[in-house]
Design a protein around this motif. Structure first.
Motif, mmCIF file in Angstrom:
data_model
loop_
_atom_site.group_PDB
_atom_site.id
_atom_site.type_symbol
_atom_site.label_atom_id
_atom_site.label_comp_id
_atom_site.label_asym_id
_atom_site.label_seq_id
_atom_site.Cartn_x
_atom_site.Cartn_y
_atom_site.Cartn_z
ATOM 1 N N ALA A 12 0.828 -1.209 0.000
ATOM 2 C CA ALA A 12 0.000 0.000 0.000
ATOM 3 C C ALA A 12 0.864 1.261 0.000
ATOM 4 N N ASP A 13 1.989 1.211 0.696
ATOM 5 C CA ASP A 13 2.883 2.371 0.742
ATOM 6 C C ASP A 13 3.392 2.733 -0.647
ATOM 7 N N ALA A 14 3.672 1.714 -1.459
ATOM 8 C CA ALA A 14 4.168 1.973 -2.811
ATOM 9 C C ALA A 14 3.090 2.639 -3.664
ATOM 10 N N VAL A 15 1.847 2.213 -3.495
ATOM 11 C CA VAL A 15 0.739 2.827 -4.229
ATOM 12 C C VAL A 15 0.543 4.267 -3.765
ATOM 13 N N VAL A 16 0.579 4.475 -2.458
ATOM 14 C CA VAL A 16 0.430 5.822 -1.904
ATOM 15 C C VAL A 16 1.511 6.745 -2.451
ATOM 16 N N GLU A 17 2.735 6.267 -2.474
ATOM 17 C CA GLU A 17 3.849 7.094 -2.956
ATOM 18 C C GLU A 17 3.647 7.489 -4.412
ATOM 19 N N ARG A 33 -10.861 12.533 -11.113
ATOM 20 C CA ARG A 33 -11.413 11.285 -10.592
ATOM 21 C C ARG A 33 -10.428 10.149 -10.848
ATOM 22 N N LEU A 34 -10.130 9.384 -9.817
ATOM 23 C CA LEU A 34 -9.268 8.226 -9.978
ATOM 24 C C LEU A 34 -10.054 7.109 -10.660
ATOM 25 N N PRO A 35 -9.368 6.231 -11.377
ATOM 26 C CA PRO A 35 -10.077 5.101 -11.981
ATOM 27 C C PRO A 35 -10.784 4.272 -10.908
ATOM 28 N N GLY A 36 -11.768 3.500 -11.318
ATOM 29 C CA GLY A 36 -12.459 2.618 -10.390
ATOM 30 C C GLY A 36 -11.493 1.632 -9.758
ATOM 31 N N GLU A 37 -11.898 1.073 -8.637
ATOM 32 C CA GLU A 37 -11.014 0.196 -7.860
ATOM 33 C C GLU A 37 -10.443 -0.943 -8.700
ATOM 34 N N ARG A 38 -11.295 -1.608 -9.482
ATOM 35 C CA ARG A 38 -10.830 -2.733 -10.290
ATOM 36 C C ARG A 38 -9.795 -2.289 -11.321
ATOM 37 N N LEU A 51 -4.924 -1.966 -2.580
ATOM 38 C CA LEU A 51 -5.342 -0.680 -3.124
ATOM 39 C C LEU A 51 -6.283 0.037 -2.157
ATOM 40 N N ARG A 52 -7.221 -0.696 -1.561
ATOM 41 C CA ARG A 52 -8.148 -0.084 -0.608
ATOM 42 C C ARG A 52 -7.384 0.528 0.571
ATOM 43 N N GLU A 53 -6.384 -0.184 1.040
ATOM 44 C CA GLU A 53 -5.573 0.333 2.144
ATOM 45 C C GLU A 53 -4.866 1.623 1.739
ATOM 46 N N ALA A 54 -4.342 1.657 0.503
ATOM 47 C CA ALA A 54 -3.652 2.855 0.009
ATOM 48 C C ALA A 54 -4.617 4.029 -0.108
ATOM 49 N N LEU A 55 -5.808 3.774 -0.656
ATOM 50 C CA LEU A 55 -6.792 4.846 -0.810
ATOM 51 C C LEU A 55 -7.247 5.386 0.539
ATOM 52 N N LYS A 56 -7.344 4.503 1.534
ATOM 53 C CA LYS A 56 -7.706 4.941 2.875
ATOM 54 C C LYS A 56 -6.637 5.869 3.438
ATOM 55 N N THR A 57 -5.363 5.524 3.225
ATOM 56 C CA THR A 57 -4.263 6.368 3.707
ATOM 57 C C THR A 57 -4.291 7.734 3.032
ATOM 58 N N LEU A 58 -4.511 7.749 1.722
ATOM 59 C CA LEU A 58 -4.552 9.016 0.978
ATOM 60 C C LEU A 58 -5.693 9.903 1.470
ATOM 61 N N GLU A 59 -6.827 9.290 1.774
ATOM 62 C CA GLU A 59 -7.957 10.072 2.262
ATOM 63 C C GLU A 59 -7.676 10.609 3.656
ATOM 64 N N GLU A 60 -7.046 9.804 4.498
ATOM 65 C CA GLU A 60 -6.706 10.256 5.852
ATOM 66 C C GLU A 60 -5.717 11.424 5.804
ATOM 67 N N ARG A 61 -4.885 11.462 4.783
ATOM 68 C CA ARG A 61 -3.926 12.554 4.635
ATOM 69 C C ARG A 61 -4.538 13.781 3.956
#
Length: 270
Positions: A12-17, A33-38, A51-61
């Motif tokens: 997830a960290d790599a996706v966030v970065e 708008r980011l592409p859909g999850e799939r 990916l869900r974990e990465a998106l959660k981190t981005l939203e928290e930031r």
């Protein structure tokens, strides 16, 4: 493709970065708008739970925001540079407009200079397409479209300068300009002579960047901001004079309407 496959360390960290860098570099903009999850999981080549974990981190930031039924969007990360109280002060005190032009003269000149030095083939193509659209808008009556392309042109120069802090500072500044906080661009584009002059100045900046001439690009940008500042001051002066003259006319009309009534009162002895 904007998003690249993560070949190593699929976390997830790599996706966030990767997404953070796209936002920082101005490639992903507020509201995108980011592409859909799939689709996004497939593009970056990670599992959907990661990916869900990465998106959660981005939203928290505070970098992305989810909208129910619509998807995930890049958050409005620009407006925070100028806080609401500061914007209120700028609106109430015209002196801030002069300071704005002084600030913009320096950063626009530096931005254009860097763009002339650093612009890639893709940067130059983007600028040329914007200028072509400006030329088309300039030939028609749609001044609002031309004014919108004005901001797009200066934003593209900031991107071509390839300085991340400068880019986001300029975007924040342009956000206030687009909202009419500093001055009304319609006053300038509504005057044919000013519209022609601004178009010529944009051509000069573009030509200098395309030629890779930093000194000429800086001079062209400075001349452009000097002109806009002077034209804005002239517009303010015209409006002040028109307002004062309108008040004098209103009072004159009122006095003349009152005089016959006063004369009748005097004649009747009331």
């Amino acid at each position: 493709m904007v998003f690249g496959r993560i070949s190593h360390n699929r976390t997830a960290d790599a996706v966030v970065e990767q997404i953070e860098l796209l936002i920082l570099q101005g490639i992903l903009r507020p509201g995108d708008r980011l592409p859909g999850e799939r689709d996004l999981a497939a593009q970056v080549d990670v599992s959907r739970p990661i990916l869900r974990e990465a998106l959660k981190t981005l939203e928290e930031r505070g970098l992305t925001a989810s909208r129910q039924g619509e998807g995930t969007f890049v958050a409005d990360v620009i407006g925070t540079v100028f806080s609401a109280p500061v914007v209120g002060l700028i609106r109430r005190y015209p002196k801030a407009v002069e300071d704005y032009f002084e600030f913009r003269r320096g950063v626009e000149a530096w931005s254009s200079e860097l763009a002339a030095e650093r612009a890639t083939d893709a940067d130059r193509e983007i600028l040329s397409r914007i200028v072509a659209a400006m030329e088309e808008a300039h030939r028609g009556p749609d001044t609002e479209a031309e004014a919108a392309l004005d901001l797009e042109f200066h934003t593209a120069i900031g991107e071509a300068a390839h300085n991340l802090v400068l880019l986001h500072t300029l975007r924040s500044c342009y956000r206030l300009l687009a909202d009419g906080v500093f001055y009304s661009r319609s006053r300038l584009y509504g005057r044919p002579e000013a519209r022609d002059a601004i178009m010529a100045q944009h051509r000069a900046i573009h030509a200098a960047i395309m030629a890779g001439d930093p000194r000429r690009a800086r001079a062209a940008a400075e001349a452009h901001i000097d002109y806009v500042a002077a034209a804005t001051r002239a517009a303010d002066t015209r409006e002040d004079r028109a307002h004062a003259a309108s008040l004098r006319l209103e009072l004159l009309t009122s006095r003349r309407q009152r005089r016959p009534a006063l004369t009748r009162l005097a004649a009747s002895g009331e």
